[in-house]
Enzyme design. Sequence first.
Site, PDB file in Angstrom:
ATOM      1  N   ASN A 240      28.488  44.361  38.764  1.00  0.00           N
ATOM      2  CA  ASN A 240      28.865  43.136  39.466  1.00  0.00           C
ATOM      3  C   ASN A 240      28.578  43.333  40.955  1.00  0.00           C
ATOM      4  O   ASN A 240      29.270  44.099  41.616  1.00  0.00           O
ATOM      5  CB  ASN A 240      30.354  42.858  39.213  1.00  0.00           C
TER       6      ASN A 240
ATOM      7  N   CYS B  34      31.991  36.069  45.237  1.00  0.00           N
ATOM      8  CA  CYS B  34      30.982  35.976  44.174  1.00  0.00           C
ATOM      9  C   CYS B  34      30.415  34.569  44.025  1.00  0.00           C
ATOM     10  O   CYS B  34      29.463  34.358  43.271  1.00  0.00           O
ATOM     11  CB  CYS B  34      31.572  36.450  42.850  1.00  0.00           C
TER      12      CYS B  34
ATOM     13  N   HIS C  39      27.409  33.930  37.574  1.00  0.00           N
ATOM     14  CA  HIS C  39      27.725  35.166  38.296  1.00  0.00           C
ATOM     15  C   HIS C  39      27.900  36.290  37.279  1.00  0.00           C
ATOM     16  O   HIS C  39      28.529  36.099  36.234  1.00  0.00           O
ATOM     17  CB  HIS C  39      29.001  34.962  39.117  1.00  0.00           C
TER      18      HIS C  39
HETATM   19  C1  COA Z   1      38.250  43.949  34.006  1.00  0.00           C
HETATM   20  C2  COA Z   1      38.026  43.491  32.574  1.00  0.00           C
HETATM   21  C3  COA Z   1      36.678  43.972  32.067  1.00  0.00           C
HETATM   22  C4  COA Z   1      39.102  44.084  31.672  1.00  0.00           C
HETATM   23  O1  COA Z   1      38.954  43.565  30.357  1.00  0.00           O
HETATM   24  P1  COA Z   1      40.224  42.933  29.607  1.00  0.00           P
HETATM   25  O2  COA Z   1      39.766  42.544  28.270  1.00  0.00           O
HETATM   26  O3  COA Z   1      40.783  41.829  30.470  1.00  0.00           O
HETATM   27  O4  COA Z   1      41.182  44.175  29.543  1.00  0.00           O
HETATM   28  P2  COA Z   1      42.756  44.238  29.810  1.00  0.00           P
HETATM   29  O5  COA Z   1      43.001  44.390  31.273  1.00  0.00           O
HETATM   30  O6  COA Z   1      43.445  43.113  29.095  1.00  0.00           O
HETATM   31  O7  COA Z   1      43.100  45.599  29.084  1.00  0.00           O
HETATM   32  C5  COA Z   1      42.896  45.759  27.667  1.00  0.00           C
HETATM   33  C6  COA Z   1      43.176  47.204  27.306  1.00  0.00           C
HETATM   34  O8  COA Z   1      42.154  48.046  27.859  1.00  0.00           O
HETATM   35  C7  COA Z   1      42.736  49.054  28.684  1.00  0.00           C
HETATM   36  N1  COA Z   1      41.841  49.286  29.819  1.00  0.00           N
HETATM   37  C8  COA Z   1      41.807  48.647  31.003  1.00  0.00           C
HETATM   38  N2  COA Z   1      40.820  49.147  31.776  1.00  0.00           N
HETATM   39  C9  COA Z   1      40.240  50.118  31.045  1.00  0.00           C
HETATM   40  C10 COA Z   1      39.146  50.979  31.296  1.00  0.00           C
HETATM   41  N3  COA Z   1      38.459  50.959  32.441  1.00  0.00           N
HETATM   42  N4  COA Z   1      38.792  51.841  30.319  1.00  0.00           N
HETATM   43  C11 COA Z   1      39.446  51.898  29.136  1.00  0.00           C
HETATM   44  N5  COA Z   1      40.487  51.091  28.846  1.00  0.00           N
HETATM   45  C12 COA Z   1      40.874  50.217  29.790  1.00  0.00           C
HETATM   46  C13 COA Z   1      44.070  48.504  29.110  1.00  0.00           C
HETATM   47  O9  COA Z   1      44.962  49.518  29.442  1.00  0.00           O
HETATM   48  C14 COA Z   1      44.488  47.745  27.874  1.00  0.00           C
HETATM   49  O10 COA Z   1      44.988  48.680  26.929  1.00  0.00           O
HETATM   50  P3  COA Z   1      46.189  48.289  25.933  1.00  0.00           P
HETATM   51  O11 COA Z   1      45.632  47.172  25.064  1.00  0.00           O
HETATM   52  O12 COA Z   1      46.423  49.549  25.185  1.00  0.00           O
HETATM   53  O13 COA Z   1      47.311  47.838  26.792  1.00  0.00           O
HETATM   54  C15 COA Z   1      38.088  41.941  32.500  1.00  0.00           C
HETATM   55  O14 COA Z   1      39.405  41.512  32.715  1.00  0.00           O
HETATM   56  C16 COA Z   1      37.204  41.234  33.494  1.00  0.00           C
HETATM   57  O15 COA Z   1      36.000  41.319  33.417  1.00  0.00           O
HETATM   58  N6  COA Z   1      37.799  40.436  34.383  1.00  0.00           N
HETATM   59  C17 COA Z   1      37.084  39.545  35.240  1.00  0.00           C
HETATM   60  C18 COA Z   1      36.286  40.200  36.289  1.00  0.00           C
HETATM   61  C19 COA Z   1      35.708  39.117  37.136  1.00  0.00           C
HETATM   62  O16 COA Z   1      35.259  38.118  36.636  1.00  0.00           O
HETATM   63  N7  COA Z   1      35.785  39.207  38.416  1.00  0.00           N
HETATM   64  C20 COA Z   1      35.457  38.041  39.188  1.00  0.00           C
HETATM   65  C21 COA Z   1      34.411  38.166  40.020  1.00  0.00           C
HETATM   66  S1  COA Z   1      34.546  39.476  41.169  1.00  0.00           S
END
Ligand code: COA
Length: 338
Positions: free
Chosen positions: A294, A122, A263
């Site tokens: 993304n 990315c 990004h």
């Molecule tokens: C992937 C992303 C959106 C997840 O968001 P987050 O706030 O980190 O979420 P978490 O993984 O901490 O999970 C939070 C809760 O949501 C839940 N959850 C995770 N994915 C889920 C989904 N697709 N739908 C619904 N719930 C979901 C988890 O189980 C967790 O539940 P809990 O609180 O009951 O345990 C986020 O981490 C992200 O954008 N990461 C970076 C991506 C990125 O920058 N990539 C780099 C470039 S490629």
Amino acid sequence: MTQLKVATGAHAAAILGFGGYRPRRVVDNAEIITMIDSTDEWIRTRSGIIERRWASPDETISMMSISAARKALDRSGIEAGQVDTVIVSTVTHLHQTPAVATTIASELGATGAAAFDISAACAGFCYATAMADSFIRSGASKYVLIIGVERLSDMTDKHDRSTAFIFADGAGAAVVGPSDTPAVGPVVWGSDGDQADLIAQSESWPTAMDPDAHEDGQPRWPMLRMNGNPVFKWASFTMAKTAAEAMDAAGVKPEDLEVFVPHQANNRITDAMFKALKLPSDVVIGRDIIHSGNTSAASIPLAIETLLESGQAHSGQTCLIIGFGAGLVYAGQVILLP
Ligand SMILES: CC(C)(COP(=O)(O)OP(=O)(O)OC[C@H]1O[C@@H](n2cnc3c(N)ncnc32)[C@H](O)[C@@H]1OP(=O)(O)O)[C@@H](O)C(=O)NCCC(=O)NCCS
């Protein structure tokens, strides 16, 4: 000892034009939640994404790149034959060799151009921008076509709730050429291989193809896996520091910045960086993720194309770009929009 001649290049470089290609098929959150345990509301509020594009079989890496490149060339007023270097950033060209850049150069009519692929995930568009700027100033190149292109849907497990709603497809291109006015600031870039496991292909191709390596005795297609939360924290906090360094290196103060295009990984990462950087409240922010998901290396040029086409951003404006992703790798610089 023989004294070798050295090349001398242009005083400065500028991005002369952007172009993008968005696959035809729009995949909304309603379709995504038929494949993963999630909701439209969760996806919108946690990532910002409402819909994304997934490429059809004919929308290949090459086809999307050529289409985006033709638009970028048209808008730059540069003929394909003037391009002497083609850099393609992609992590989803599934042919190990040759580089897709060589056939793209030939098909476009950039006959004989130096052409190669880079793998900087990315951050790829910012890596390619830095390389193009350096090549032009060193005299190695005059007109460089840079392309960020992905078919992440080929490597995404549609039943994995950590990635299925995020990754998408598309291509973004730009033509970089010599300029009297510096329009590409110094790059601030780096990597952190200690965190390479956070976003990675699930297994190597030899392991994936080896039936004995899997419990069901079947070969299988490797997928992208991401441990999203640590990536989210790293991107939100560490990358703001890198972005601030890129502005400082270009001599641009936060209050002078007009456009901010990070990004397109997550709207909440964009918000956190905007806040940490103390950017002016009227800075125009790239939020193409809402409709494009993304698209890794393609996300920054696609987001800039959207802002320019819609009239939200204008030629000559000061724009901070910063890419970050699998590796981990990162790169940011300030550019003047074409
Ligand atoms: C992937 C992303 C959106 C997840 O968001 P987050 O706030 O980190 O979420 P978490 O993984 O901490 O999970 C939070 C809760 O949501 C839940 N959850 C995770 N994915 C889920 C989904 N697709 N739908 C619904 N719930 C979901 C988890 O189980 C967790 O539940 P809990 O609180 O009951 O345990 C986020 O981490 C992200 O954008 N990461 C970076 C991506 C990125 O920058 N990539 C780099 C470039 S490629």
